[in-house]
Design a protein around this motif. Structure first.
Motif, mmCIF file in Angstrom:
data_model
loop_
_atom_site.group_PDB
_atom_site.id
_atom_site.type_symbol
_atom_site.label_atom_id
_atom_site.label_comp_id
_atom_site.label_asym_id
_atom_site.label_seq_id
_atom_site.Cartn_x
_atom_site.Cartn_y
_atom_site.Cartn_z
ATOM 1 N N GLU A 87 0.957 -1.271 0.009
ATOM 2 C CA GLU A 87 0.068 -0.014 -0.137
ATOM 3 C C GLU A 87 0.791 1.245 0.129
ATOM 4 O OE1 GLU A 87 -3.024 -0.119 3.269
ATOM 5 O OE2 GLU A 87 -3.998 -1.777 2.372
ATOM 6 N N GLY A 88 2.053 1.297 -0.777
ATOM 7 C CA GLY A 88 2.790 2.172 -0.985
ATOM 8 C C GLY A 88 2.045 3.464 -1.615
ATOM 9 N N THR A 89 2.605 4.875 -1.194
ATOM 10 C CA THR A 89 1.881 5.808 -1.747
ATOM 11 C C THR A 89 1.884 5.963 -3.140
ATOM 12 O OG1 THR A 89 3.919 7.176 -1.342
ATOM 13 C CG2 THR A 89 2.376 7.513 0.550
ATOM 14 N N VAL A 90 2.879 5.637 -4.139
ATOM 15 C CA VAL A 90 2.813 5.757 -5.372
ATOM 16 C C VAL A 90 1.785 4.978 -5.999
ATOM 17 C CG1 VAL A 90 4.002 5.652 -7.567
ATOM 18 C CG2 VAL A 90 5.217 6.396 -5.582
ATOM 19 N N ALA A 91 1.712 3.717 -5.361
ATOM 20 C CA ALA A 91 0.403 2.695 -5.881
ATOM 21 C C ALA A 91 -0.780 3.258 -5.486
ATOM 22 C CB ALA A 91 0.822 1.274 -4.887
ATOM 23 N N VAL A 92 -1.100 3.921 -4.332
ATOM 24 C CA VAL A 92 -2.138 4.374 -4.189
ATOM 25 C C VAL A 92 -2.688 5.430 -5.188
ATOM 26 C CG1 VAL A 92 -3.521 5.558 -2.416
ATOM 27 C CG2 VAL A 92 -2.170 3.545 -1.752
ATOM 28 N N ASN A 93 -1.791 6.377 -5.248
ATOM 29 C CA ASN A 93 -1.652 7.515 -5.935
ATOM 30 C C ASN A 93 -2.231 7.129 -7.600
ATOM 31 O OD1 ASN A 93 -1.605 10.101 -7.463
ATOM 32 N ND2 ASN A 93 0.617 9.666 -7.595
ATOM 33 N N LEU A 94 -1.330 6.271 -8.031
ATOM 34 C CA LEU A 94 -1.767 5.694 -9.195
ATOM 35 C C LEU A 94 -3.074 5.179 -9.508
ATOM 36 C CD1 LEU A 94 1.689 4.370 -10.482
ATOM 37 C CD2 LEU A 94 0.615 6.413 -11.648
ATOM 38 N N GLN A 95 -3.399 3.960 -8.620
ATOM 39 C CA GLN A 95 -5.009 3.712 -8.587
ATOM 40 C C GLN A 95 -5.965 4.855 -8.571
ATOM 41 O OE1 GLN A 95 -5.581 -0.116 -8.335
ATOM 42 N NE2 GLN A 95 -7.573 0.742 -8.876
ATOM 43 N N ARG A 96 -5.749 5.730 -7.881
ATOM 44 C CA ARG A 96 -6.627 6.835 -7.857
ATOM 45 C C ARG A 96 -6.747 7.475 -9.100
ATOM 46 N NH1 ARG A 96 -4.693 9.416 -4.008
ATOM 47 N NH2 ARG A 96 -3.895 11.392 -5.285
ATOM 48 N N GLN A 97 -5.464 7.876 -9.805
ATOM 49 C CA GLN A 97 -5.442 8.531 -10.863
ATOM 50 C C GLN A 97 -6.248 7.594 -11.960
ATOM 51 O OE1 GLN A 97 -2.531 11.069 -12.477
ATOM 52 N NE2 GLN A 97 -1.063 10.833 -10.538
ATOM 53 N N TYR A 98 -6.008 6.421 -12.115
ATOM 54 C CA TYR A 98 -6.392 5.366 -12.974
ATOM 55 C C TYR A 98 -8.051 5.609 -13.065
ATOM 56 C CZ TYR A 98 -8.672 0.974 -15.047
ATOM 57 O OH TYR A 98 -9.231 0.352 -15.810
ATOM 58 N N GLU A 99 -8.690 5.437 -11.767
ATOM 59 C CA GLU A 99 -10.089 5.652 -11.653
ATOM 60 C C GLU A 99 -10.678 7.072 -12.046
ATOM 61 O OE1 GLU A 99 -10.429 4.606 -7.562
ATOM 62 O OE2 GLU A 99 -9.961 2.512 -7.747
ATOM 63 N N GLN A 100 -9.895 7.940 -12.087
ATOM 64 C CA GLN A 100 -10.344 9.194 -12.189
ATOM 65 C C GLN A 100 -10.221 9.627 -13.813
ATOM 66 O OE1 GLN A 100 -7.593 11.724 -10.035
ATOM 67 N NE2 GLN A 100 -8.661 11.862 -8.298
ATOM 68 N N VAL A 101 -9.250 8.906 -14.461
ATOM 69 C CA VAL A 101 -8.893 9.116 -16.045
ATOM 70 C C VAL A 101 -10.094 8.239 -16.702
ATOM 71 C CG1 VAL A 101 -7.714 8.557 -17.747
ATOM 72 C CG2 VAL A 101 -6.597 9.628 -15.802
ATOM 73 N N VAL A 102 -10.500 6.885 -16.036
ATOM 74 C CA VAL A 102 -11.690 6.267 -16.600
ATOM 75 C C VAL A 102 -12.874 7.057 -16.495
ATOM 76 C CG1 VAL A 102 -12.884 4.064 -16.169
ATOM 77 C CG2 VAL A 102 -10.324 4.039 -16.225
ATOM 78 N N GLU A 103 -13.131 7.758 -14.995
ATOM 79 C CA GLU A 103 -14.337 8.143 -15.033
ATOM 80 C C GLU A 103 -14.442 9.684 -16.144
ATOM 81 O OE1 GLU A 103 -17.956 9.077 -13.807
ATOM 82 O OE2 GLU A 103 -17.024 7.479 -13.067
ATOM 83 N N SER A 104 -13.254 10.231 -16.276
ATOM 84 C CA SER A 104 -13.225 11.575 -16.922
ATOM 85 C C SER A 104 -13.527 11.006 -18.414
ATOM 86 C CB SER A 104 -11.627 12.091 -17.103
ATOM 87 O OG SER A 104 -11.642 12.934 -18.083
ATOM 88 N N PHE A 105 -13.004 9.905 -18.967
ATOM 89 C CA PHE A 105 -13.345 9.423 -20.524
ATOM 90 C C PHE A 105 -14.963 9.197 -20.301
ATOM 91 C CE2 PHE A 105 -8.961 7.207 -21.633
ATOM 92 C CZ PHE A 105 -8.505 8.611 -21.749
ATOM 93 N N LYS A 106 -15.498 8.601 -19.629
ATOM 94 C CA LYS A 106 -17.028 8.271 -19.549
ATOM 95 C C LYS A 106 -17.695 9.703 -19.666
ATOM 96 C CE LYS A 106 -16.929 4.023 -16.961
ATOM 97 N NZ LYS A 106 -17.064 3.221 -15.761
ATOM 98 N N ARG A 107 -17.515 10.477 -18.643
ATOM 99 C CA ARG A 107 -18.035 11.680 -18.672
ATOM 100 C C ARG A 107 -17.891 12.639 -19.945
ATOM 101 N NH1 ARG A 107 -15.745 12.705 -13.624
ATOM 102 N NH2 ARG A 107 -14.522 14.557 -14.711
ATOM 103 N N SER A 108 -16.811 12.498 -20.598
ATOM 104 C CA SER A 108 -16.818 13.517 -21.943
ATOM 105 C C SER A 108 -17.093 12.754 -23.106
ATOM 106 C CB SER A 108 -15.173 14.037 -21.753
ATOM 107 O OG SER A 108 -14.358 12.905 -21.935
ATOM 108 N N GLY A 109 -17.514 11.309 -23.022
ATOM 109 C CA GLY A 109 -17.759 10.697 -24.249
ATOM 110 C C GLY A 109 -16.649 10.158 -25.160
ATOM 111 N N ILE A 110 -15.393 10.425 -24.344
ATOM 112 C CA ILE A 110 -14.088 9.926 -25.069
ATOM 113 C C ILE A 110 -14.239 8.444 -25.394
ATOM 114 C CG2 ILE A 110 -11.561 9.881 -24.927
ATOM 115 C CD1 ILE A 110 -11.759 12.531 -23.911
#
Length: 445
Positions: A290-313
């Motif tokens: 549960e290293g900080t970089v791992a947690v950060n990248l997991q969170r960023q991954y979820e945010q980008v997926v959500e961003s793609f969905k919202r914008s219709g990309i």
């Protein structure tokens, strides 16, 4: 005065770091802005092409009233003079530095600064550096032309051997036999859950390590072309010719061996690919802790997926084996462009030391494009102030792919064949578009 000089140096460093110039880089330790390291990447179509040349700047308290002291540090331990004006002992001869006599008006002024010095040094790295030698105009024309050719030949060889190969082998811990030394390769491993505080003065300051590794992947094919060109011009074992201006302790001596350079280049490429692939296993261990970089990248991954969905990309994103350090993106070609209808897979590799080590990206689907190397490495402009934001990296890669009318920039020469066609004649451009469309059509097979 002291505060003013520190403010001026800090401002200049910041301006260069914000500038998307792909051939200059500067860095200093936070605690010591008066000692600056700078990297110049050798210009295209010169014997210095895509070499990594490092310089040390020492600013005194009178700056900018007085120029800084500049020392070349890419000299093979003081044994290699890379230019008539860049000595083996590191001395850089320029009128603006007061280390060379210049014409009136060429001396230092407070209006100049770090960037103007770097550009002046870069201008010495020309297609015919022999011309930098004073008295060049008076030399015998016939012997002079022979010297110019031979000088270019040995600079090209030593640029590859010293500025590229030796540097990367040292970064990767590659020995003479081509094997990676485990102790060196693993020296950066540490407990990813803890903030490790080290005394900066005892840690080697290597600010360009990650940059040079990524640029090596960009320019790898160009290095191999330089090797091929060298093999056609000189024989292995042939001794370098000494130039009239070279002295006993200020010279560039040695023998050509392009066969050996090619072997070492291929070993570096192999080691870099293995290092990149190794990030996946390192990342899984960091995730388990549960290293900080791992947690950060997991969170960023979820945010980008959500961003793609919202914008219709339409692009699709997924993790490989639920590992936040390896992302797969499916890129859908932009409608009404040459990429229309294409379906391309890109793999994003992240280091457990992200963002200190930037992402490495590979197109797994072959695409003939002037900004994608033969092995699938894309050349894109990293987000200067958002290095830690993965979405910005994704957007920058897509922008490089889809740019309609990019400005001519030889620093983005990562696919020599495609680059030559793209910037060639009208007929060349037609051929480029045909090959691009063919690879887009093949992406669906």
């Amino acid at each position: 005065m002291a505060d003013h000089s520190v403010f001026r140096i800090t401002k200049e460093l910041s301006e260069i770091q914000k500038n998307p110039d792909l051939s200059l880089a500067v860095a200093c330790r936070d605690i010591d802005v008066r000692n600056v390291k700078a990297l110049i990447i050798g210009p295209h179509e010169t014997p210095y092409e895509f070499g990594f040349f490092e310089f040390a700047f020492k600013f005194n308290r009178d700056y900018p009233r007085k120029s800084p002291q500049v020392t070349a540090t890419t000299t093979n331990g003081g044994r290699c003079r890379f230019n008539p004006n860049i000595y083996a002992n590191g001395r850089v001869c320029l009128s603006i530095l007061g280390t060379w006599r210049g014409e009136r008006g060429e001396e230092w002024s407070a209006a100049q600064g770090l960037e103007s010095i770097l550009l002046s040094i870069q201008s010495l790295m020309s297609s015919n550096p022999y011309e930098n030698e004073p008295g060049f105009e008076d030399a015998n024309e016939q012997s002079d032309k022979k010297n110019q050719k031979e000088y270019v030949q040995k600079i090209r060889h030593e640029t590859l051997r010293i500025s590229v190969i030796q540097r990367l082998e040292e970064y990767l811990g590659i020995g003479v036999d081509g094997q990676v030394t485990p102790a060196v390769a693993n020296k950066e491993e540490y407990d990813l859950d803890m903030d490790v505080v080290e005394d900066e003065s005892t840690v080697p300051f290597e600010p360009f390590k990650d940059l040079c590794k990524r640029r090596f992947l960009w320019y790898y094919d160009s290095y191999l072309i330089s090797v091929q060109k060298g093999k056609e011009e000189v024989k292995d074992g042939q001794t370098f010719s000494r130039m009239p201006f070279e002295g006993a302790s200020n010279t560039m001596e040695g023998k050509f061996n392009y066969t050996e350079l090619e072997r070492r280049l291929r070993n570096i490429k192999k080691a870099l690919d293995e290092e990149t692939d190794g990030w996946a296993a390192e990342g899984l261990a960091a995730k388990a802790n549960e290293g900080t970089v791992a947690v950060n990248l997991q969170r960023q991954y979820e945010q980008v997926v959500e961003s793609f969905k919202r914008s219709g990309i339409p692009h699709n994103l997924e993790l490989v084996d639920e590992n936040p350090f390896v992302w797969i993106m499916t890129y859908f070609g932009k409608p009404m462009t040459n990429l229309d209808g294409g379906l391309f897979k890109l793999r994003f590799f992240f280091s457990p030391r992200f963002p200190e080590e930037q992402p490495r990206i590979r197109f797994e689907t072959r695409l003939f494009h002037h900004r994608i190397s033969a092995d699938g490495t894309p050349c894109y402009f990293s987000p200067v102030n958002r290095r830690e934001d993965v979405k910005s990296h994704i957007e920058a890669v897509i922008e490089a792919l889809e740019e309609d009318s990019p400005p001519y920039d030889p620093r983005t020469l990562v696919n020599p064949e495609a680059f030559k066609l793209f910037w060639g004649t009208a007929e060349d451009r037609k051929m480029y578009n045909r090959r691009l469309r063919r690879s887009v059509n093949q992406s669906l097979e």
